[in-house]
Design a protein around this motif. Structure first.
Motif, short mmCIF file in Angstrom:
data_model
loop_
_atom_site.label_atom_id
_atom_site.label_comp_id
_atom_site.label_asym_id
_atom_site.label_seq_id
_atom_site.Cartn_x
_atom_site.Cartn_y
_atom_site.Cartn_z
N ASP A 118 0.84 -1.21 0.00
CA ASP A 118 0.00 0.00 0.00
C ASP A 118 0.87 1.25 0.00
N LEU A 119 1.94 1.22 0.77
CA LEU A 119 2.83 2.38 0.84
C LEU A 119 3.52 2.61 -0.50
N ASP A 120 3.97 1.55 -1.16
CA ASP A 120 4.57 1.69 -2.49
C ASP A 120 3.58 2.26 -3.49
N THR A 121 2.35 1.77 -3.45
CA THR A 121 1.31 2.27 -4.36
C THR A 121 1.03 3.74 -4.11
N ALA A 122 0.92 4.13 -2.84
CA ALA A 122 0.67 5.53 -2.50
C ALA A 122 1.83 6.41 -2.95
N TRP A 123 3.08 5.90 -2.81
CA TRP A 123 4.24 6.67 -3.24
C TRP A 123 4.24 6.84 -4.76
N MET A 124 3.93 5.77 -5.49
CA MET A 124 3.90 5.84 -6.96
C MET A 124 2.86 6.86 -7.41
N ASP A 125 1.70 6.86 -6.74
CA ASP A 125 0.66 7.83 -7.07
C ASP A 125 1.15 9.25 -6.77
N PHE A 126 1.82 9.41 -5.65
CA PHE A 126 2.35 10.72 -5.27
C PHE A 126 3.43 11.19 -6.24
N ALA A 127 4.24 10.27 -6.74
CA ALA A 127 5.34 10.63 -7.65
C ALA A 127 4.83 11.34 -8.89
N SER A 128 3.59 11.08 -9.29
CA SER A 128 3.05 11.75 -10.47
C SER A 128 2.85 13.25 -10.21
N GLU A 129 2.76 13.67 -8.95
CA GLU A 129 2.65 15.09 -8.62
C GLU A 129 4.01 15.79 -8.64
N ILE A 130 5.09 15.02 -8.50
CA ILE A 130 6.41 15.62 -8.38
C ILE A 130 6.88 16.18 -9.70
N ASP A 131 6.85 15.36 -10.74
CA ASP A 131 7.40 15.78 -12.02
C ASP A 131 6.94 14.81 -13.10
N SER A 132 7.14 15.20 -14.31
CA SER A 132 6.87 14.30 -15.42
C SER A 132 8.18 14.05 -16.14
N PRO A 133 8.59 12.84 -16.35
CA PRO A 133 7.93 11.58 -16.04
C PRO A 133 8.12 11.21 -14.57
N PRO A 134 7.08 10.65 -13.94
CA PRO A 134 7.15 10.33 -12.52
C PRO A 134 8.12 9.19 -12.19
N GLU A 135 8.47 8.37 -13.18
CA GLU A 135 9.36 7.23 -12.93
C GLU A 135 10.69 7.65 -12.33
N LEU A 136 11.09 8.89 -12.59
CA LEU A 136 12.36 9.38 -12.06
C LEU A 136 12.34 9.46 -10.53
N TYR A 137 11.14 9.52 -9.94
CA TYR A 137 11.02 9.68 -8.49
C TYR A 137 10.45 8.45 -7.80
N TYR A 138 10.34 7.34 -8.53
CA TYR A 138 9.89 6.10 -7.89
C TYR A 138 10.95 5.60 -6.91
N GLU A 139 12.19 5.75 -7.26
CA GLU A 139 13.31 5.36 -6.39
C GLU A 139 13.98 6.64 -5.91
N VAL A 140 14.07 6.82 -4.60
CA VAL A 140 14.67 8.04 -4.08
C VAL A 140 15.79 7.70 -3.11
N ALA A 141 16.75 8.61 -3.02
CA ALA A 141 17.88 8.41 -2.11
C ALA A 141 17.58 8.99 -0.72
N HIS A 142 16.74 10.01 -0.67
CA HIS A 142 16.45 10.67 0.62
C HIS A 142 15.13 11.41 0.53
N ILE A 143 14.40 11.43 1.63
CA ILE A 143 13.20 12.23 1.78
C ILE A 143 13.35 13.00 3.07
N GLY A 144 13.08 14.28 3.03
CA GLY A 144 13.16 15.09 4.23
C GLY A 144 11.88 15.86 4.48
N PHE A 145 11.37 15.80 5.68
CA PHE A 145 10.22 16.61 6.06
C PHE A 145 10.16 16.65 7.58
#
Length: 188
Positions: free
Chosen positions: A159-186
């Protein structure tokens, strides 16, 4: 990566007393007191919660007041979070689900920085069609935060992977570039 970072943030919030699970998912007051009295750091947690030693001694013969029970609950969860951080454990799903509404309130309007994987470090044969993606700082939509926190609270990695993939489409196009990330900060 998102789930790992959220676990760290949640344990920090719980250890500082900013987020405490409600009493309906908490153990009864006697169980909490036993935990606090038998674990290293328990007395210090009660001191930080504003429970004087004299009051604690009185609980051997009488039941704590409702106000004291709130402070005991806070001290209990602070100590649990500290111990979970120390041992590398995460809160169990019932605790995650209980604090999810509070996390959602805190998350709305917060920025997130995302550092994608540097594909230049990946062997050429494994790169595929990936391009170089840049670090982004964005403010996720309310729906995205809610979906990510709901997926985290369920404890289901799929579920978390699916939610992240859905969220990646908001980041940039193409979203595949953000499916794998090195770091997340918040910060919540």
């Amino acid at each position: 990566m998102f789930g790992e970072q959220l676990n760290i943030e949640v344990l920090d919030l719980m250890a500082s007393g900013e987020v405490t699970p409600p009493a309906d998912v908490s153990p009864n007051v006697r169980t909490q007191l036993d935990y606090l009295n038998t674990r290293k750091g328990g007395r210090e947690a009660m001191d930080r919660a504003g429970i004087p030693a004299r009051t604690r001694r009185g609980w051997k013969t009488r039941t704590p007041s409702p106000a004291s029970r709130e402070r005991i609950n806070q001290a209990y969860w602070q100590l649990r979070a500290t111990n979970w951080k120390r041992t590398g454990r995460t809160p169990p799903p019932p605790v995650r689900q209980a604090i999810a509404p509070r996390l959602k309130e805190r998350a709305h309007g917060k920025r997130m920085s995302i550092t994608p994987v540097d594909w230049r470090d990946v062997r050429r044969q494994a790169q595929g069609a990936q391009k170089v993606a840049s670090e982004r700082e964005i403010r996720p939509s309310r729906r995205s935060w809610d979906n990510l926190i709901d997926a985290w609270s369920s404890g289901d990695e799929t579920d978390l992977d699916t939610a992240w993939m859905d969220f990646a489409s908001e980041i940039d196009s193409p979203p595949e570039l953000y499916y794998e990330v090195a770091h997340i900060g918040f910060f919540l």
